[in-house]
Design an enzyme around this catalytic site. Structure first.
Site, PDB file in Angstrom:
ATOM      1  N   GLU A   1      -2.446   0.656   1.154  1.00  0.00           N
ATOM      2  CA  GLU A   1      -1.830   1.473   2.246  1.00  0.00           C
ATOM      3  C   GLU A   1      -1.260   2.690   2.007  1.00  0.00           C
ATOM      4  O   GLU A   1      -1.272   3.760   2.687  1.00  0.00           O
ATOM      5  CB  GLU A   1      -0.832   0.421   3.236  1.00  0.00           C
ATOM      6  CG  GLU A   1      -1.504  -0.620   3.785  1.00  0.00           C
ATOM      7  CD  GLU A   1      -0.252  -1.510   4.352  1.00  0.00           C
ATOM      8  OE1 GLU A   1      -0.789  -2.413   5.272  1.00  0.00           O
ATOM      9  OE2 GLU A   1       0.654  -1.587   3.825  1.00  0.00           O
TER      10      GLU A   1
ATOM     11  N   GLY B   1      -2.668  -7.082  12.524  1.00  0.00           N
ATOM     12  CA  GLY B   1      -3.556  -8.103  13.146  1.00  0.00           C
ATOM     13  C   GLY B   1      -3.582  -7.864  14.825  1.00  0.00           C
ATOM     14  O   GLY B   1      -2.519  -7.773  15.355  1.00  0.00           O
TER      15      GLY B   1
ATOM     16  N   MET C   1       4.010  -7.581   9.595  1.00  0.00           N
ATOM     17  CA  MET C   1       5.071  -8.264   9.012  1.00  0.00           C
ATOM     18  C   MET C   1       6.384  -7.041   8.577  1.00  0.00           C
ATOM     19  O   MET C   1       7.343  -7.784   7.891  1.00  0.00           O
ATOM     20  CB  MET C   1       4.729  -8.920   7.784  1.00  0.00           C
ATOM     21  CG  MET C   1       3.631  -9.848   8.000  1.00  0.00           C
ATOM     22  SD  MET C   1       3.200 -10.830   6.643  1.00  0.00           S
ATOM     23  CE  MET C   1       4.484 -12.064   6.145  1.00  0.00           C
ATOM     24  N   GLU C   2       6.485  -5.979   9.156  1.00  0.00           N
ATOM     25  CA  GLU C   2       7.545  -5.028   8.425  1.00  0.00           C
ATOM     26  C   GLU C   2       7.916  -4.156   9.724  1.00  0.00           C
ATOM     27  O   GLU C   2       9.111  -3.598   9.660  1.00  0.00           O
ATOM     28  CB  GLU C   2       6.954  -4.128   7.371  1.00  0.00           C
ATOM     29  CG  GLU C   2       6.555  -4.991   6.305  1.00  0.00           C
ATOM     30  CD  GLU C   2       5.051  -5.274   6.106  1.00  0.00           C
ATOM     31  OE1 GLU C   2       4.383  -4.915   7.086  1.00  0.00           O
ATOM     32  OE2 GLU C   2       4.872  -6.287   5.356  1.00  0.00           O
TER      33      GLU C   2
ATOM     34  N   ASP D   1      -7.872  -7.413  11.382  1.00  0.00           N
ATOM     35  CA  ASP D   1      -8.264  -8.382  11.784  1.00  0.00           C
ATOM     36  C   ASP D   1      -7.844  -9.123  13.061  1.00  0.00           C
ATOM     37  O   ASP D   1      -7.000  -8.118  13.745  1.00  0.00           O
ATOM     38  CB  ASP D   1      -7.782  -9.661  10.832  1.00  0.00           C
ATOM     39  CG  ASP D   1      -6.277  -9.538  10.724  1.00  0.00           C
ATOM     40  OD1 ASP D   1      -5.546  -8.764   9.780  1.00  0.00           O
ATOM     41  OD2 ASP D   1      -5.593 -10.210  11.571  1.00  0.00           O
TER      42      ASP D   1
END
Ligand code: ADE
Length: 227
Positions: A13, A79, A171-172, A195
């Site tokens: 990333e 996701g 997740m961040e 995804d």
């Protein structure tokens, strides 16, 4: 000169963003490394924070307190929760929420900071949308939700949607938004779908993460130029 902080969780990333910086030098704070350079007449401090909300929170606060960031951008993959999102679509945040922390613990009567939905900067997210339109990339504005887990389970995905009404998960982002909210620093989160956060999530992630990460970095670089 304005300083823009960019936070990515994974190397795929950050790679393009690091490469795009002119005259870049590294700056160390404790065990944290920041790549500081110029882009579009601005000072940019970009960092690989690693996975999870604690890493993201520590890097966000350090970008603000030690590197003097005026804006923060969190860029990477995520996701899909909404069925109208497809792999490789871009999401520009309206707001950020923790999906693994009961909202009342943040905004119930007397609970600091009296906010559980951290609003992204309207102008920054609007610019992301504008850039995507110009580049012919599908982009949706909506709520991004974060938790300390990779979601690759369709039943869990349904629960997260019901709890948060988020359109994508990672997740961040909520940690970045939370820390920026505490500091009154404008931020946005830009994500590219890798995804569907469902039973095939891990397989799709492996297939698409590099392409999705590169697309997101390209949009983030265009955003930096336009701020
Ligand atoms: N990042 C990319 N895909 C994700 C997923 N399904 N869950 C959590 N973080 C992600």
């Amino acid at each position: 000169m304005q300083t823009i902080g960019i936070i990515c969780a994974m190397n795929s990333e950050l790679a393009r963003i690091k490469e795009a910086l002119h005259n870049s030098e590294t700056q160390q704070v404790g065990r944290m490394t920041f790549h500081v350079g110029k882009l579009g007449g601005k000072r940019v401090a970009a960092a690989l924070c690693g996975i999870g909300k604690v890493n993201a929170a520590a890097f966000t606060q350090t970008l603000i307190s030690n590197l003097g960031a005026d804006y923060i951008i969190n860029s990477g993959v995520s996701g899909a929760l909404s069925s109208s999102l497809h792999i490789m679509d871009i999401v520009a945040a309206t707001d950020l929420m923790h999906h693994d922390l009961f909202p009342n613990f943040l905004e119930g009567e007397g609970y600091f900071p009296n906010c559980a939905r951290f609003p992204a900067d309207e102008r920054l997210s609007g610019l992301v949308e504008e850039i995507c339109k110009e580049q012919g990339v599908p982009c949706v504005r909506g709520r991004i939700v974060s938790g300390e887990q990779f979601v690759n389970d369709s039943a869990l995905k349904t629960q997260i949607i019901e709890k948060t009404q988020g359109i994508t998960t990672e997740m961040e982002g909520a940690a970045v938004g939370h820390v920026c909210y505490l500091n009154n620093i404008p931020f946005t989160v830009v994500r590219c779908i890798s995804d569907g956060a469902d039973d095939n999530g891990a397989m799709d992630f492996d297939t698409f993460v590099v392409h999705a990460a590169e697309r997101c970095a390209k949009i983030t670089l265009a955003l930096v130029e336009r701020i």
